[in-house]
Design a protein around this motif. Structure first.
Motif, short mmCIF file in Angstrom:
data_model
loop_
_atom_site.label_atom_id
_atom_site.label_comp_id
_atom_site.label_asym_id
_atom_site.label_seq_id
_atom_site.Cartn_x
_atom_site.Cartn_y
_atom_site.Cartn_z
N GLY A 50 -7.00 11.10 16.46
CA GLY A 50 -6.47 11.45 15.23
C GLY A 50 -7.24 12.29 14.33
O GLY A 50 -6.80 12.68 13.31
N TYR A 51 -8.67 12.26 14.64
CA TYR A 51 -9.54 13.05 13.52
C TYR A 51 -9.56 14.59 14.45
O TYR A 51 -10.15 14.75 15.17
CB TYR A 51 -10.86 12.36 13.60
N GLY B 38 -3.26 1.10 11.65
CA GLY B 38 -4.37 0.54 12.47
C GLY B 38 -4.11 -0.15 14.01
O GLY B 38 -5.11 -0.79 14.14
N ARG C 149 -7.31 -1.58 -2.20
CA ARG C 149 -6.12 -2.34 -1.76
C ARG C 149 -5.98 -3.66 -2.64
O ARG C 149 -4.99 -4.21 -3.03
CB ARG C 149 -5.61 -2.44 -0.37
N ARG D 98 -1.25 9.71 5.84
CA ARG D 98 -1.35 10.88 6.59
C ARG D 98 -0.14 10.72 7.62
O ARG D 98 0.13 11.78 7.73
CB ARG D 98 -2.56 10.69 7.27
N GLN D 99 -0.05 9.70 8.12
CA GLN D 99 0.98 9.50 9.06
C GLN D 99 2.41 9.48 8.84
O GLN D 99 2.96 10.46 9.47
CB GLN D 99 0.55 8.15 9.87
N GLY E 175 -3.50 9.25 17.45
CA GLY E 175 -4.28 9.04 16.62
C GLY E 175 -5.75 8.05 16.72
O GLY E 175 -5.87 7.83 17.83
N GLY E 176 -6.35 7.53 15.55
CA GLY E 176 -7.72 6.88 15.85
C GLY E 176 -8.67 7.85 16.47
O GLY E 176 -8.51 8.95 16.68
N GLU E 177 -9.98 7.09 16.58
CA GLU E 177 -11.00 7.67 17.08
C GLU E 177 -10.91 7.79 18.63
O GLU E 177 -10.18 7.23 19.27
CB GLU E 177 -12.49 6.86 16.87
N ALA F 39 -0.91 6.94 14.49
CA ALA F 39 -1.86 5.99 14.03
C ALA F 39 -2.94 6.85 13.19
O ALA F 39 -4.03 7.07 13.55
CB ALA F 39 -2.46 5.23 15.05
N LEU F 40 -2.22 7.57 12.09
CA LEU F 40 -3.38 8.28 11.21
C LEU F 40 -3.54 7.58 9.74
O LEU F 40 -4.49 7.93 9.01
CB LEU F 40 -2.78 9.55 10.95
N GLY F 41 -3.06 6.29 9.53
CA GLY F 41 -3.17 5.69 8.40
C GLY F 41 -2.36 6.10 7.37
O GLY F 41 -1.65 7.31 7.63
N SER F 42 -1.99 5.25 6.27
CA SER F 42 -1.29 5.94 5.27
C SER F 42 -1.78 6.57 4.20
O SER F 42 -3.11 6.13 3.89
CB SER F 42 -0.30 4.71 4.57
N HIS G 108 0.65 -1.23 -0.11
CA HIS G 108 0.04 0.09 0.10
C HIS G 108 0.80 1.35 0.05
O HIS G 108 0.70 2.17 -0.79
CB HIS G 108 -0.92 -0.06 1.35
N1 UDP Z 1 -7.03 7.69 11.49
C1 UDP Z 1 -7.16 9.07 11.96
N2 UDP Z 1 -7.34 10.20 11.42
C2 UDP Z 1 -7.82 10.20 10.02
C3 UDP Z 1 -7.76 8.85 9.55
C4 UDP Z 1 -7.59 7.76 9.87
O1 UDP Z 1 -6.65 8.74 13.28
O2 UDP Z 1 -7.89 11.41 9.79
C5 UDP Z 1 -7.14 6.50 12.21
C6 UDP Z 1 -8.11 5.36 11.91
O3 UDP Z 1 -9.10 5.55 13.13
C7 UDP Z 1 -7.36 4.18 11.98
C8 UDP Z 1 -6.12 4.43 11.21
O4 UDP Z 1 -5.86 5.90 11.39
O5 UDP Z 1 -7.31 3.92 13.30
C9 UDP Z 1 -5.94 3.98 9.92
O6 UDP Z 1 -5.98 2.56 9.88
P1 UDP Z 1 -5.66 1.68 8.71
O7 UDP Z 1 -5.61 0.38 9.31
O8 UDP Z 1 -6.69 2.07 7.64
O9 UDP Z 1 -4.12 1.96 8.27
P2 UDP Z 1 -3.42 1.82 7.24
O10 UDP Z 1 -3.61 0.38 6.62
O11 UDP Z 1 -3.87 2.90 6.07
O12 UDP Z 1 -1.78 2.32 7.60
#
Ligand code: UDP
Length: 266
Positions: free
Chosen positions: A151-152, A203, A240, A181-182, A123-125, A176-179, A56
């Motif tokens: 994270g929002y 995640g 994906r 973003r992080q 990060g995360g909710e 933990a913002l996801g890719s 990804h």
């Molecule tokens: N997330 C966040 N803010 C955002 C978007 C996503 O905190 O604006 C968090 C979301 O709640 C989750 C994590 O980022 O906990 C993304 O998880 P994911 O499994 O999609 O990660 P990736 O596989 O993209 O790295």
């Protein structure tokens, strides 16, 4: 190795590139050694950046120069997943370890508990990061979690988050913002952060909080955890499975065929 103190390690890091995106050829213990070095040598502002390269992130980085340069200029980039393992064999003739963040980060947290390192969760909710915080303390009762933020957020809240992190000065900042973003957030802010390391953990908080479960061990060992994650979140992960993985497989197959033809001609 787990019992070693910071500063006793040497750099055995070997860097390579998969389709233009950096991956370090490093095993788990050497990666942990690097982390101990980073934290042992921290000195005011300027956090070390640690990312995980997977199919990804390669897909995203090939379409975004800022992201690619952020990953390529990190301090440590760990190989994540079975796709990367396959790519390592075909494109770089290398056997990568699978150091995915979901398995690797808990080992880092075990070391943090052992060494008294402080940890900050970003990060995360809102409820997820709160439950994650609680569950981590159950699992690691002596872990020093010095702060957490959801994270929002709005742009206007960012400075407050950065100030809070700089006030708490964590040794480990889990982002933990996801890719992407992080990775973009860490690349932009790490130079000004008073933290030891920033780890981009995707995640992870959702797993620790129990919102998502890990795939059964047999799926993980045959390298198809991505399929399990797709069924947990079909809408979020459809691209994906139906775009990124097939596109990656086509690139790998094409390169493999070319390299075989070249080998035959020689
Ligand atoms: N997330 C966040 N803010 C955002 C978007 C996503 O905190 O604006 C968090 C979301 O709640 C989750 C994590 O980022 O906990 C993304 O998880 P994911 O499994 O999609 O990660 P990736 O596989 O993209 O790295």
């Amino acid at each position: 190795m787990i019992g070693m103190k910071s500063g006793e390690m040497t750099n055995t890091q070997n860097t390579t590139s998969i389709l233009g995106v950096r991956v370090d050829h490093i095993d788990r213990d050497a990666a942990l050694n690097r982390i101990m070095e980073f934290i042992g040598s921290r000195n005011g502002r300027g956090a070390r950046k640690i990312f995980f390269t997977n199919v990804h992130s390669i897909h995203l980085a090939r379409r975004d120069e800022v992201l690619k340069s952020g990953i390529n200029n990190a301090d440590l980039v760990l190989p994540d997943g079975s796709g990367l393992k396959m790519a390592g064999k075909i494109l770089a003739k290398m056997e990568f370890a699978n150091l995915n963040g979901t398995d690797f980060t808990p080992v880092v947290l075990g070391l943090a508990q052992q060494n008294g390192w402080t940890v900050y969760l970003y990060g995360g909710e809102r409820e997820i990061v709160a439950v994650c915080h609680r569950n981590l303390l159950q699992q690691y009762p002596r872990l020093r979690i010095v702060g957490s933020r959801k994270g929002y957020t709005q742009m206007s809240e960012q400075q407050d988050i950065l100030d809070d992190i700089n006030e708490k000065k964590p040794d480990i900042l889990l982002v933990a913002l996801g890719s992407p973003r992080q990775e973009l957030w860490i690349s932009r802010h790490a130079p000004d952060l008073n933290a030891g390391i920033c780890l981009a953990v995707g995640g992870l908080f959702d797993f620790i909080a129990g919102k998502h479960s890990r795939a059964p061990q047999w799926m993980r060992s045959v390298g198809i955890e991505w399929l399990y994650r797709f069924f947990q979140d079909p809408k979020g992960k459809a691209d994906r499975v139906f775009v990124e993985i097939p596109a990656f497989a086509v690139v790998l197959a094409t390169r493999w065929l070319f390299s075989r033809r070249k080998d035959h001609r020689q």
